[in-house]
Write an enzyme that holds these catalytic residues in place. Sequence first.
Site, PDB file in Angstrom:
ATOM      1  N   CYS A  92     -12.268  17.834 -34.547  1.00  0.00           N
ATOM      2  CA  CYS A  92     -12.084  18.385 -35.740  1.00  0.00           C
ATOM      3  C   CYS A  92     -10.562  18.225 -36.367  1.00  0.00           C
ATOM      4  CB  CYS A  92     -12.153  19.779 -35.696  1.00  0.00           C
ATOM      5  SG  CYS A  92     -13.810  20.330 -34.842  1.00  0.00           S
ATOM      6  N   SER A 136     -24.208  25.538 -31.764  1.00  0.00           N
ATOM      7  CA  SER A 136     -24.236  24.544 -32.562  1.00  0.00           C
ATOM      8  C   SER A 136     -25.314  23.558 -31.915  1.00  0.00           C
ATOM      9  CB  SER A 136     -22.941  24.069 -32.757  1.00  0.00           C
ATOM     10  OG  SER A 136     -22.857  22.745 -33.382  1.00  0.00           O
ATOM     11  N   ALA A 137     -26.191  23.159 -32.709  1.00  0.00           N
ATOM     12  CA  ALA A 137     -26.945  22.092 -31.974  1.00  0.00           C
ATOM     13  C   ALA A 137     -26.525  20.749 -31.494  1.00  0.00           C
ATOM     14  CB  ALA A 137     -28.140  21.654 -33.167  1.00  0.00           C
ATOM     15  N   ASN A 147     -13.159  24.157 -25.668  1.00  0.00           N
ATOM     16  CA  ASN A 147     -13.719  22.844 -25.901  1.00  0.00           C
ATOM     17  C   ASN A 147     -12.634  21.783 -25.563  1.00  0.00           C
ATOM     18  OD1 ASN A 147     -12.498  24.438 -28.352  1.00  0.00           O
ATOM     19  ND2 ASN A 147     -12.338  22.557 -29.170  1.00  0.00           N
ATOM     20  N   GLN A 194     -19.635  25.624 -26.550  1.00  0.00           N
ATOM     21  CA  GLN A 194     -19.376  24.871 -25.511  1.00  0.00           C
ATOM     22  C   GLN A 194     -20.009  25.552 -24.318  1.00  0.00           C
ATOM     23  OE1 GLN A 194     -18.251  21.719 -25.349  1.00  0.00           O
ATOM     24  NE2 GLN A 194     -17.305  21.629 -27.679  1.00  0.00           N
ATOM     25  N   THR A 228     -19.125  25.766 -36.881  1.00  0.00           N
ATOM     26  CA  THR A 228     -17.971  26.253 -37.962  1.00  0.00           C
ATOM     27  C   THR A 228     -18.409  27.501 -38.875  1.00  0.00           C
ATOM     28  OG1 THR A 228     -17.223  24.088 -37.809  1.00  0.00           O
ATOM     29  CG2 THR A 228     -16.391  25.702 -39.568  1.00  0.00           C
TER      30      THR A 228
HETATM   31  N1  PLP Z   1     -16.423  25.959 -31.478  1.00  0.00           N
HETATM   32  C1  PLP Z   1     -16.496  25.277 -30.663  1.00  0.00           C
HETATM   33  C2  PLP Z   1     -16.014  25.788 -29.285  1.00  0.00           C
HETATM   34  C3  PLP Z   1     -16.397  23.832 -30.989  1.00  0.00           C
HETATM   35  O1  PLP Z   1     -16.303  22.892 -29.698  1.00  0.00           O
HETATM   36  C4  PLP Z   1     -17.102  23.244 -32.246  1.00  0.00           C
HETATM   37  C5  PLP Z   1     -17.179  21.952 -32.391  1.00  0.00           C
HETATM   38  O2  PLP Z   1     -16.679  21.154 -31.581  1.00  0.00           O
HETATM   39  C6  PLP Z   1     -17.199  24.174 -32.821  1.00  0.00           C
HETATM   40  C7  PLP Z   1     -16.997  25.567 -33.070  1.00  0.00           C
HETATM   41  C8  PLP Z   1     -17.644  23.739 -34.537  1.00  0.00           C
HETATM   42  O3  PLP Z   1     -19.069  23.417 -34.359  1.00  0.00           O
HETATM   43  P1  PLP Z   1     -19.702  22.426 -35.571  1.00  0.00           P
HETATM   44  O4  PLP Z   1     -19.024  20.939 -35.066  1.00  0.00           O
HETATM   45  O5  PLP Z   1     -20.950  22.654 -35.223  1.00  0.00           O
HETATM   46  O6  PLP Z   1     -19.257  22.951 -36.924  1.00  0.00           O
END
Ligand code: PLP
Length: 363
Positions: free
Chosen positions: A305, A179-180, A129, A159, A51
């Site tokens: 989210c 993202s880890a 996602n 993803q 994010t």
């Molecule tokens: N972008 C995508 C395509 C995602 O699937 C996600 C999380 O599910 C994010 C961004 C956000 O990542 P984070 O959960 O590490 O903030």
Amino acid sequence: MEPLLAGAFANASSLHGMGVDAGRAVQEARVAIAEVLDVRAEELVFTSGGTEADNLAVLGVARHARRPANVVCSAIEHAAVWETCQGLSEEGVELRVLPVDRNGVVSVQDLSRLVDSETVLVSVMQANNELGTLQPVAALGSWLRANAPRARFHVDAVQGILRAPLDIHDAGIDLLSVSAHKLYGPKGVGLLWVRSGVHVRPLLYGGDQQRGLRPGTENVPGIVGLATALRRGAALRGEVNARVERLRDAFETEVLRRLPDTVVNGRAAVRVPGISSLSFPGCTAEVLLHHIGAEGVAAASGSACHARRKEQSHVLQAIGVPSDHGTLRFSLGRSTTEEDIFAAVAALEKAVPAVRRLGRGQP
Ligand code: PLP
């Protein structure tokens, strides 16, 4: 990560011995990640996750751009891009939305109609996602390079990374989010890769860490965890992706055999192996989730989210899923087995007719 959490907890910017050790751990992680991504170590900016990486890319490039300016993002971006771009439109940067087809895929032709000399950023994710569909990022990037040199190209690879091939350089990408926790790494850590020469303004102020682009004490164990997850993921990807894809295909084939009116979203597109989005006509997704949850099957409706939002996600709306179709996302990964697949199919076979009866007011 354990020794860094338990014992070697020094600040990576401190000049004493323990601090130097922590700083070295971050630097080693940086080099290891750069090797996997085939980029330069100093181009990586560690963040608190996908994010923040997405926000840094979008706002860092577009917020301070000379006006008039516009940004282009696909209609199915993750909220971290989607809502950030919408916020930008309140700051005088026009938002242009790149449509998707029924399978959730954008086209170069549509991009060419939206981009002009005032476009400062184009943001298109590598894999969606909710659907798993892959975008033609290499084709988009080469079109942009040839036709819109002012526009920076951001790809949210949260993803897609390691799950589908991507040559960052061939694809002409300028900024890439990772993202880890989507790679079996820790939650709360990620990175934005920023190609050398691309100007990004920070979101946060207050220190010199990471060249001032992301000030604040580094999350040393998290960064080391991210590097380990990426390295391990890269070593296993061929075998894992092939196995997960086989399981996903078997899952969908079996669901369609037993519940033939199920719609597999994005089925005609190229997808990452581990995501299956299924729509069940006449069902409410949340009720279906409870029913299969009672059988020990964990799935999702929409993205985590926005798990508490009741309305259909902007992604499902964009591909035209009817509102009376309950849509669930099933995720498969390294530890998914054939037994898991058949348990999920059996749970659905029981739940879907029951939920339909409930919807019709029948016991
Ligand atoms: N972008 C995508 C395509 C995602 O699937 C996600 C999380 O599910 C994010 C961004 C956000 O990542 P984070 O959960 O590490 O903030």
